[in-house]
Every structure is written in structure tokens, then in C-alpha cells.
Design a protein around this motif. Structure first.
Motif, PDB file in Angstrom:
ATOM      1  N   MET A 138      35.909  53.692  48.705  1.00 40.44           N
ATOM      2  CA  MET A 138      37.199  53.481  49.610  1.00 40.44           C
ATOM      3  C   MET A 138      37.306  52.075  49.661  1.00 40.44           C
ATOM      4  O   MET A 138      38.852  51.825  49.749  1.00 40.44           O
ATOM      5  CB  MET A 138      36.962  54.095  50.883  1.00 40.44           C
ATOM      6  N   GLY A 139      36.342  51.199  49.459  1.00 47.94           N
ATOM      7  CA  GLY A 139      36.865  49.890  49.338  1.00 47.94           C
ATOM      8  C   GLY A 139      36.944  49.348  48.062  1.00 47.94           C
ATOM      9  O   GLY A 139      37.199  47.948  47.942  1.00 47.94           O
ATOM     10  N   ASP A 140      36.790  50.099  46.915  1.00 45.99           N
ATOM     11  CA  ASP A 140      37.072  49.544  45.671  1.00 45.99           C
ATOM     12  C   ASP A 140      38.664  49.321  44.966  1.00 45.99           C
ATOM     13  O   ASP A 140      38.512  49.177  43.926  1.00 45.99           O
ATOM     14  CB  ASP A 140      36.406  50.518  44.591  1.00 45.99           C
ATOM     15  N   TRP A 141      39.509  49.452  45.952  1.00 47.40           N
ATOM     16  CA  TRP A 141      40.618  49.158  45.473  1.00 47.40           C
ATOM     17  C   TRP A 141      41.172  47.828  45.214  1.00 47.40           C
ATOM     18  O   TRP A 141      40.602  46.976  45.866  1.00 47.40           O
ATOM     19  CB  TRP A 141      41.813  49.756  46.530  1.00 47.40           C
ATOM     20  N   ALA A 142      42.280  47.496  44.472  1.00 49.07           N
ATOM     21  CA  ALA A 142      42.538  46.129  44.383  1.00 49.07           C
ATOM     22  C   ALA A 142      43.262  45.428  45.384  1.00 49.07           C
ATOM     23  O   ALA A 142      43.047  44.060  45.424  1.00 49.07           O
ATOM     24  CB  ALA A 142      43.403  46.038  42.814  1.00 49.07           C
TER      25      ALA A 142
ATOM     26  N   ASP B 208      40.215  41.195  35.400  1.00 51.73           N
ATOM     27  CA  ASP B 208      41.239  40.701  36.133  1.00 51.73           C
ATOM     28  C   ASP B 208      42.557  41.237  35.824  1.00 51.73           C
ATOM     29  O   ASP B 208      43.473  41.364  36.779  1.00 51.73           O
ATOM     30  CB  ASP B 208      41.307  39.214  35.685  1.00 51.73           C
ATOM     31  N   LEU B 209      42.789  41.644  34.770  1.00 59.60           N
ATOM     32  CA  LEU B 209      44.089  42.301  34.337  1.00 59.60           C
ATOM     33  C   LEU B 209      44.129  43.579  35.016  1.00 59.60           C
ATOM     34  O   LEU B 209      45.188  44.046  35.328  1.00 59.60           O
ATOM     35  CB  LEU B 209      43.995  42.555  32.630  1.00 59.60           C
ATOM     36  N   VAL B 210      43.030  44.509  34.960  1.00 65.80           N
ATOM     37  CA  VAL B 210      42.968  45.732  35.736  1.00 65.80           C
ATOM     38  C   VAL B 210      43.384  45.478  37.201  1.00 65.80           C
ATOM     39  O   VAL B 210      44.115  46.273  37.636  1.00 65.80           O
ATOM     40  CB  VAL B 210      41.722  46.471  35.356  1.00 65.80           C
ATOM     41  N   THR B 211      42.702  44.573  37.796  1.00 65.50           N
ATOM     42  CA  THR B 211      43.008  44.450  39.136  1.00 65.50           C
ATOM     43  C   THR B 211      44.451  43.903  39.442  1.00 65.50           C
ATOM     44  O   THR B 211      44.913  44.341  40.465  1.00 65.50           O
ATOM     45  CB  THR B 211      41.919  43.219  39.794  1.00 65.50           C
ATOM     46  N   ALA B 212      45.017  43.196  38.553  1.00 65.73           N
ATOM     47  CA  ALA B 212      46.276  42.660  38.711  1.00 65.73           C
ATOM     48  C   ALA B 212      47.361  43.906  38.606  1.00 65.73           C
ATOM     49  O   ALA B 212      48.177  43.831  39.432  1.00 65.73           O
ATOM     50  CB  ALA B 212      46.447  41.432  37.595  1.00 65.73           C
ATOM     51  N   LEU B 213      47.219  44.729  37.593  1.00 68.31           N
ATOM     52  CA  LEU B 213      48.108  45.771  37.240  1.00 68.31           C
ATOM     53  C   LEU B 213      47.973  46.703  38.721  1.00 68.31           C
ATOM     54  O   LEU B 213      49.029  46.926  39.174  1.00 68.31           O
ATOM     55  CB  LEU B 213      47.566  46.370  36.186  1.00 68.31           C
ATOM     56  N   HIS B 214      46.822  47.043  39.290  1.00 64.32           N
ATOM     57  CA  HIS B 214      46.910  47.963  40.375  1.00 64.32           C
ATOM     58  C   HIS B 214      47.191  47.285  41.621  1.00 64.32           C
ATOM     59  O   HIS B 214      47.818  47.951  42.309  1.00 64.32           O
ATOM     60  CB  HIS B 214      45.187  48.126  40.549  1.00 64.32           C
ATOM     61  N   LEU B 215      47.067  45.906  41.698  1.00 63.81           N
ATOM     62  CA  LEU B 215      47.689  45.319  43.093  1.00 63.81           C
ATOM     63  C   LEU B 215      49.130  45.473  42.789  1.00 63.81           C
ATOM     64  O   LEU B 215      49.904  45.671  43.737  1.00 63.81           O
ATOM     65  CB  LEU B 215      47.067  44.313  43.180  1.00 63.81           C
ATOM     66  N   TRP B 216      49.641  44.978  41.638  1.00 68.99           N
ATOM     67  CA  TRP B 216      51.309  45.233  41.332  1.00 68.99           C
ATOM     68  C   TRP B 216      51.600  46.363  41.912  1.00 68.99           C
ATOM     69  O   TRP B 216      52.862  46.696  42.335  1.00 68.99           O
ATOM     70  CB  TRP B 216      51.408  44.808  39.957  1.00 68.99           C
TER      71      TRP B 216
ATOM     72  N   PRO C 112      41.557  53.759  41.289  1.00 71.33           N
ATOM     73  CA  PRO C 112      41.253  52.362  41.539  1.00 71.33           C
ATOM     74  C   PRO C 112      40.162  51.674  40.561  1.00 71.33           C
ATOM     75  O   PRO C 112      39.954  50.557  40.469  1.00 71.33           O
ATOM     76  CB  PRO C 112      40.589  52.300  42.882  1.00 71.33           C
ATOM     77  N   PHE C 113      39.275  52.662  39.750  1.00 73.15           N
ATOM     78  CA  PHE C 113      38.285  52.070  38.973  1.00 73.15           C
ATOM     79  C   PHE C 113      38.670  51.954  37.640  1.00 73.15           C
ATOM     80  O   PHE C 113      37.937  50.957  36.937  1.00 73.15           O
ATOM     81  CB  PHE C 113      37.156  53.563  38.993  1.00 73.15           C
ATOM     82  N   HIS C 114      39.773  52.333  37.107  1.00 71.02           N
ATOM     83  CA  HIS C 114      40.031  51.917  35.769  1.00 71.02           C
ATOM     84  C   HIS C 114      41.671  52.232  35.853  1.00 71.02           C
ATOM     85  O   HIS C 114      42.245  52.598  36.814  1.00 71.02           O
ATOM     86  CB  HIS C 114      39.119  52.405  34.758  1.00 71.02           C
ATOM     87  N   ASN C 115      42.295  52.352  34.547  1.00 74.39           N
ATOM     88  CA  ASN C 115      43.770  52.381  34.398  1.00 74.39           C
ATOM     89  C   ASN C 115      44.080  54.306  34.398  1.00 74.39           C
ATOM     90  O   ASN C 115      44.775  54.610  33.499  1.00 74.39           O
ATOM     91  CB  ASN C 115      44.525  51.928  33.318  1.00 74.39           C
ATOM     92  N   MET C 116      43.274  55.187  35.142  1.00 74.61           N
ATOM     93  CA  MET C 116      43.512  56.487  35.063  1.00 74.61           C
ATOM     94  C   MET C 116      44.661  57.049  35.905  1.00 74.61           C
ATOM     95  O   MET C 116      44.551  56.385  37.166  1.00 74.61           O
ATOM     96  CB  MET C 116      42.194  57.205  35.612  1.00 74.61           C
TER      97      MET C 116
END
Length: 455
Positions: free
Chosen positions: A49-53, A402-410, A420-424
Motif C-alpha cells: 500500500m506504500g508503493d504508490w508514486a 522515473d518515467l513510470v513514477t512521474a506518469l503515475h503521480l501526474w 502502482p507497480f507498472h502501467n497496468m
């Protein structure tokens, strides 16, 4: 500047500004995160549950349909759906009624209920295997399948595919590094070398599969029909036919874990494509979010299981947990199989998925992005590579952290949640077209922001 340069040189600035925006807009979640850190190790009840961006966890208040409201009153279009358990939507009325009725009459008795007979029949009709057992999670179901495979074949080795995910199954925590099998980096508390009894090959590599089966010591191949947890990797034409014929020729069982590919259709990926596993495993969504999983076997394998049990003799099998098959889970599964996981529901899911895939591809084409989209059923993956990878080694090169994290936070800051783990992303039967369009627009906005950074 190219997109690649943006990723390495200026993405941190974008992430910093988005992190500041999140903190400013989520005062209650941030405050609750501080309180939770005093009582939960890592600040959350389960560390994933702490793995979100986002800088701190979002504290959910309620989910309705395909949307979630957090404690700050913010509404999100939910394309994570609990990382699959809520694939058919949050708070389904049929499941809520079934669970409410059963909990008043008792959650579990260590005895079967009348509903268990109906659920067994429904599973056999839907997935094509005649005999079933329950577990509390797909991890437990996979463990049971592996244990039985070794008992039946009297062989020690389990064969998996590089990049697979089968829950907490120890035998699956092996990957390929420079062509060699090694235990997954970060694996905690493992005292035995798993590579001694787990063999791993690249997905879609028929020659490697044949070579790995050749020694005749493989009890079972444990596989997802489509790789879904290292980025989505589709099977190449002919791969599944070869997998089935090679396992039969080698005397190895074929276990298909459809916990994620249940999104494919009524009978899962195997039903849709005519696959014929010896053991079929599905968890997560099968009980609408109530912890439950099931695994089915062929009649032939069931007879072999009986013979193995007779040969081994009485005692403790090491298979099963107290909560497995409880009355509450049976009530939830009955509701799911009769009222929720219907042909009409799949039709709506697949139509929504197609709308999302079309929208994402349009963004990629319009902005000339070196990205691609992969999907199976209602499960969609945005891949940061111009061609969808065919194995985990190639997929790892495309998973830019970094790109995955930036997209998720955006996306989070614009009211959209994806896994949260990839772009699913998952489409549910209750996902609205407007929600899909908002997700597509948010991805387009992110791509536009990257272009601005590269200007």
C-alpha cells in the motif's frame, strides 16, 4: 532535447512539482500517514500500500462502481480496482447482499454449505474442469497445485517463465540474469537455493522450453497465459500450442494461473483460446474482493491425485488453510458467478477496454511517441517502447522507473488511479466512457508536459 534526455535530466523537476501539489491537495491523507506510521510498520497495514508514486499513501474512504473517494474528498477514476480483486466494480449490490446475508448466519463452519455445491457446478460449467478445491488466495492455490504436481509425478522441478508472478509462491521467485537462473533480488528470508528445484526460461522461447523439459525431471510448468506483472507480454502465435504439446510429451503437468487473465472472457484466457491445462487457478476477482481463490483439475489428474495419496498414506498433506472454502467466500463466489461475471458484463468491459486502447494509441500516434499499448481482455498496459517486448528481458529495458513514477503521480493529481507497480489499467463493467476519456486526456497531458520539458 529528445524524450530520452528529458527522462534522465529534467524529469526530477516535474516529479518534485507534482509531489508538492499532492501534499498541498491531500492534507488529511498526509496527516493520517503520520498517524499510521506510529502503529503500522512502514506506515501501512500491508507494505504494498506504500508503493504508490505519491509522497504518502492516499487514504480511501469509499469505492462505488469504478470510482474511489479519499478522505480529502477527492474523487478518482479507478483503473487499478484493487489490483484486480475489484475488477467488476466496487460495492456491487449482489455481492454486498450475499455477503451481508451470510455473515448474519455465520462466516464459516469448517463444514460445506449448500452454496458450495452450486459454486462447484458453476466453476465446472464456466472453466471446463470438472473438479475443484478452494484456497484463500491465489498464492495458496498455486502452492497446492505445485505440491500435488510433485506428488503425482514424483518429480522435483517446477518450470516457470522469466518475469512471472504467482503471488507468494516460493518456487516462482527465480529470474534470469545474463542467461543464468538466480533468485529474485530483494527476496527476504529465503534460506534454501530455489534454483535447485525451479527452472526458468524466457516467455515465448519454445526452444528454451523444450530444452528445459528434456531432462524429464519437471513436475509442472506454472504459467500465466499472458505475462502480466513485468509489463504485459503477449504469447506469440503457436506458443501455447507448443507449451501444451511439449508438457504432455515430457510428462509434465500444465498449471495455468488466470488470476490476472480472467479479464479475457467468461472462461478466462484458456476458455477463449481453447487451452487445456491440467490445473486451472484463479483468485482475486473470483469472489468480488472477498479473499478467495479456486483451483480446478481434470478428471484424469484427480484420479492420479487419489493414487498418489494412497501411495503416500495418511497424515498431514500440508495443503489447505482453515479459512479456505468458508461460507462467506462461497456466498460471494456464488453471487459473482451468477449475477456479476455475466456475458453482458464482459461485453461492457471489453468495449471499455477497446475505447481506452484506441484512445491511448491515438495519443501515441498524434505525438509521435516511442510508446505502445498491449492488452488482453479488459487489462491494458502502456509500454514505454515502440514495439511491445516479447520477453521479460526486453520488457525490463522499457520499464523506466522515473518515467513510470512521474506518469503515475501526474495521473493521481488529475484524479486517475492505475495499478502502482507498472502501467497496468483495468476497465470494469461499470467504468464510464467519461472516465476513460479523462484517463486518455491525462496521459496526453503528461506527454505534452514531457514535450514542454524537451523544448
Amino acid at each position: 532535447m529528445t524524450l530520452a534526455v528529458v527522462q534522465s535530466s529534467t524529469l526530477q523537476g516535474l516529479m518534485q512539482s507534482e509531489a508538492e501539489r499532492f501534499v498541498a491537495e491531500h492534507p488529511r491523507s498526509v496527516a493520517m500517514a503520520g498517524q499510521a506510521a506510529q502503529v503500522w510498520r512502514g506506515g501501512v497495514p500491508m507494505h504494498w500500500m506504500g508503493d504508490w508514486a505519491c509522497p504518502s499513501p492516499i487514504f480511501a474512504m469509499q469505492g462505488v462502481g469504478a470510482q474511489i473517494t479519499d478522505v480529502d474528498g477527492k474523487l478518482y477514476d479507478d483503473f487499478c480496482l484493487g489490483d484486480t480483486p475489484s475488477m467488476f466494480g466496487h460495492g456491487d449490490a449482489a455481492v454486498a447482499l450475499a455477503v451481508s446475508d451470510q455473515i448474519r448466519r455465520g462466516a464459516g463452519f469448517m463444514l460445506p454449505t449448500a452454496s458450495s455445491i452450486i459454486v462447484g457446478r458453476l466453476l465446472a460449467e464456466r472453466f471446463g474442469l470438472p473438479l475443484w478445491q478452494t484456497a484463500t488466495t491465489a498464492s495458496d492455490a498455486n502452492r497446492a497445485a505445485i505440491r500435488w504436481a510433485r506428488a503425482v509425478t514424483q518429480r522435483p522441478v517446477i518450470l516457470i517463465f522469466d518475469g512471472c508472478y504467482h503471488g507468494m509462491v516460493e518456487d516462482a521467485f527465480v529470474v534470469l540474469r545474463d542467461g543464468e537462473a538466480v533468485m529474485k533480488p530483494g527476496l527476504l528470508g529465503q534460506v534454501h537455493d530455489l534454483t535447485a528445484t525451479t527452472r526458468v526460461v524466457p516467455f515465448n522461447d519454445i526452444a528454451a522450453l523444450e530444452a528445459a523439459l528434456a531432462p524429464g525431471d519437471v513436475a509442472a510448468v506454472l504459467a500465466e497465459p499472458v505475462m502480466t506483472n513485468c509489463g504485459m507480454i503477449l504469447p506469440q502465435p503457436g506458443f501455447h500450442g507448443a507449451l501444451r504439446s511439449l508438457t504432455r510429451d515430457a510428462g509434465a503437468l500444465l498449471i495455468l494461473d488466470e488470476t490476472h487473465t480472467l479479464s479475457s472472457g467468461l472462461g478466462g484466457y484458456a476458455g477463449l483460446h481453447g487451452l487445456a491445462p491440467d490445473i486451472f487457478v484463479v483468485g482475486k476477482a473470483i469472489a468480488g474482493g472477498v479473499p478467495a481463490a479456486v483451483w480446478g483439475v481434470t478428471a484424469d489428474l484427480s484420479a492420479r491425485m487419489e493414487a498418489a495419496q494412497a501411495r503416500i498414506g495418511p497424515g498431514q498433506s500440508g495443503i489447505g488453510t482453515t479459512l479456505s472454502g468458508n461460507a462467506l467466500a462461497m456466498a460471494a463466489m456464488r453471487a459473482m458467478l451468477t449475477e456479476v461475471m455475466t456475458p453482458a458484463a464482459y461485453e461492457r468491459m471489453l468495449a471499455g477496454a477497446e475505447r481506452l486502447v484506441t484512445g491511448l494509441k491515438a495519443v501515441i500516434a498524434a505525438r509521435k511517441l516511442p510508446w505502445s499499448v498491449v492488452h488482453v481482455g479488459a487489462r491494458i498496459e502502456l509500454v514505454f517502447a515502440d514495439r511491445p517486448p516479447k520477453n521479460a528481458a526486453d520488457m525490463r529495458k522499457a520499464l523506466d522507473h522515473d518515467l513510470v513514477t512521474a506518469l503515475h503521480l501526474w495521473l493521481i493529481n488529475r484524479g486517475v488511479l492505475i495499478a502502482p507497480f507498472h502501467n497496468m489499467m483495468l476497465a470494469s463493467p461499470v467504468t464510464e466512457d467519461a472516465s476513460i476519456d479523462r484517463l486518455v486526456a491525462a496521459v496526453d497531458g503528461f506527454a505534452g508536459a514531457l514535450e514542454g520539458l524537451s523544448a
